[in-house]
Scaffold this motif. Structure first.
Motif, PDB file in Angstrom:
ATOM      1  N   ASP A 169       0.814  -1.223   0.000  1.00  0.00           N
ATOM      2  CA  ASP A 169       0.000   0.000   0.000  1.00  0.00           C
ATOM      3  C   ASP A 169       0.841   1.263   0.000  1.00  0.00           C
ATOM      4  O   ASP A 169       0.472   2.267   0.604  1.00  0.00           O
ATOM      5  N   GLY A 170       1.998   1.194  -0.648  1.00  0.00           N
ATOM      6  CA  GLY A 170       2.862   2.369  -0.761  1.00  0.00           C
ATOM      7  C   GLY A 170       3.654   2.704   0.491  1.00  0.00           C
ATOM      8  O   GLY A 170       4.321   3.726   0.540  1.00  0.00           O
ATOM      9  N   SER A 171       3.612   1.839   1.496  1.00  0.00           N
ATOM     10  CA  SER A 171       4.277   2.129   2.766  1.00  0.00           C
ATOM     11  C   SER A 171       5.641   1.443   2.846  1.00  0.00           C
ATOM     12  O   SER A 171       5.730   0.219   2.947  1.00  0.00           O
ATOM     13  N   ALA A 172       6.693   2.252   2.870  1.00  0.00           N
ATOM     14  CA  ALA A 172       8.043   1.710   3.035  1.00  0.00           C
ATOM     15  C   ALA A 172       8.193   1.076   4.415  1.00  0.00           C
ATOM     16  O   ALA A 172       8.892   0.077   4.577  1.00  0.00           O
ATOM     17  N   GLU A 173       7.512   1.632   5.404  1.00  0.00           N
ATOM     18  CA  GLU A 173       7.580   1.097   6.765  1.00  0.00           C
ATOM     19  C   GLU A 173       7.010  -0.326   6.820  1.00  0.00           C
ATOM     20  O   GLU A 173       7.619  -1.220   7.421  1.00  0.00           O
ATOM     21  N   VAL A 174       5.858  -0.539   6.179  1.00  0.00           N
ATOM     22  CA  VAL A 174       5.248  -1.873   6.165  1.00  0.00           C
ATOM     23  C   VAL A 174       6.153  -2.845   5.400  1.00  0.00           C
ATOM     24  O   VAL A 174       6.350  -3.990   5.812  1.00  0.00           O
ATOM     25  N   PHE A 175       6.725  -2.371   4.290  1.00  0.00           N
ATOM     26  CA  PHE A 175       7.651  -3.209   3.527  1.00  0.00           C
ATOM     27  C   PHE A 175       8.848  -3.623   4.379  1.00  0.00           C
ATOM     28  O   PHE A 175       9.196  -4.801   4.453  1.00  0.00           O
TER      29      PHE A 175
END
Length: 124
Positions: free
Chosen positions: A87-93
């Motif tokens: 969902d565009g989240s570097a943190e989640v990645f």
């Protein structure tokens, strides 16, 4: 420049990034040895890369030159992956990546330095 490079095209790009400019014939020979492609397959893939603006062909011997860098492709692919799966989240990645991957102390230090570098760029 954001260019989507497919797996087959990446084989040609990797050869050009590693070896520098090569003729279409040299690429065909190299890829026949590495992945078993025939000459027409290699020429078709080169043509697609030229159409995308990723490769330039020049000279009477059909020399090929990479126009985009490996880093540009990596950045595009990373953004696409994060956008599509996280969902565009570097943190989640990063959370998903780090949950199953033990990092060395050296890798942790380098990642912290990268975060500090980009944090400093935002402030400046």
């Amino acid at each position: 420049m954001a260019v989507k490079v497919f797996d087959s095209e990446l084989k040609v790009m990797e050869a050009l990034w590693k070896e520098g400019d090569l003729t279409a014939g040299q690429l065909a020979k190299m890829l026949k040895e590495q992945v078993g492609w025939n000459r027409n397959t290699t020429y078709t893939v080169i043509g697609k890369l030229i159409d995308k603006g990723a490769v330039e062909r020049y000279g009477s011997n059909f020399s090929c030159k990479a126009i985009i860098t490996k880093e540009q492709v990596q950045q595009h692919e990373a953004k696409e992956l994060v956008g599509k799966l996280f969902d565009g989240s570097a943190e989640v990645f990063l959370s998903a990546f780090l949950s199953d991957n033990a990092l060395s102390d050296n890798e942790i230090t380098r990642l912290k330095q990268l975060v500090d570098k980009y944090d400093g760029l935002k402030e400046g």
